[in-house]
Write an enzyme that holds these catalytic residues in place. Structure first.
Site, PDB file in Angstrom:
ATOM      1  CD  GLU A  19      -2.830  -1.211   2.375  1.00  0.00           C
ATOM      2  OE1 GLU A  19      -4.064  -1.274   2.271  1.00  0.00           O
ATOM      3  OE2 GLU A  19      -2.244  -1.233   3.487  1.00  0.00           O
ATOM      4  CD  GLU A  54      -3.303  -6.535   3.912  1.00  0.00           C
ATOM      5  OE1 GLU A  54      -2.665  -5.477   3.929  1.00  0.00           O
ATOM      6  OE2 GLU A  54      -3.446  -7.212   2.866  1.00  0.00           O
TER       7      GLU A  54
END
Length: 207
Positions: free
Chosen positions: A112, A132
């Site tokens: 990210e 995740e």
């Protein structure tokens, strides 16, 4: 201003921010995220800086994401995600080009982080991913928004829903990175891109 986990180096109009936690694969704890945001905001106020490069210490990891153990101690994952989002927003809002020099693993928050930058140049052994889902959560700091914008909805859904990483070559093919180079050539590739930007009119490359 001095930082514990972030190294700031300036060379003329170029600033280099290096995540300096090699013992943790340059994962970021609460302090490191805060320091990264402070460093970015400081450079935003520095009129002498025209280009910012973000990288990690060593040759194994750009940023392995969040230091999970440290985050669990805070007691609030939502609050920490908001803090991380503020860091990425500071990078995106910086009116100067930001280049991610991806020198290794870029997973979770590290992926990210790279996506929040304007350009991404990666070494051949770099790996990108949003794992995740493997611990029962979703990318909480912009991955679900930035990834589809960069590589399209179909590829983004595959990466997010399976949690499986992609190689640097695949990331380049998908459009996640601009260029893939051998590890020994990363510095030169970044320098060449920086020089091209600096050769343009300053106002024209302000974002």
């Amino acid at each position: 201003m001095g930082y514990e986990h972030i190294l700031v180096q300036k060379d003329g109009a170029v600033a280099r921010l290096t995540i300096n936690r090699p013992e943790a694969r340059n994962s970021l704890n609460k302090l490191a995220w805060h320091e990264l945001r402070m460093a970015v905001e400081e450079l935003g106020r520095d009129d002498g800086v025209r280009v910012v490069v973000i990288t990690g210490t060593g040759d194994k990891a750009f940023c392995a994401g969040n230091d999970i153990a440290g985050f669990l101690e805070t007691g609030s994952w939502d609050i920490m995600n908001r803090n991380i989002q503020q860091t990425f927003n500071a990078i995106e809002d910086l009116p100067k080009p930001v280049i991610a020099a991806v020198n290794g693993v870029a997973l979770g928050g590290g992926c990210e982080l790279a996506m929040a930058c304007d350009l991404r140049i990666a070494v051949g052994h770099a790996v990108f991913g949003q794992p995740e889902v493997k611990i029962g959560i979703l990318p909480g700091a912009g991955g679900t928004q930035r990834l589809p914008q960069l590589i399209g909805v179909t590829r983004a859904k595959e990466m997010i829903l399976t949690g499986e990483p992609v190689t640097a070559a695949e990331a380049e093919r998908f459009g996640l990175v601009n260029q893939v180079v051998p590890a020994a050539e990363l510095g030169e590739a970044v320098r060449e891109t920086v020089e091209k930007i600096l050769a343009r009119a300053p106002l024209a490359v302000r974002l």
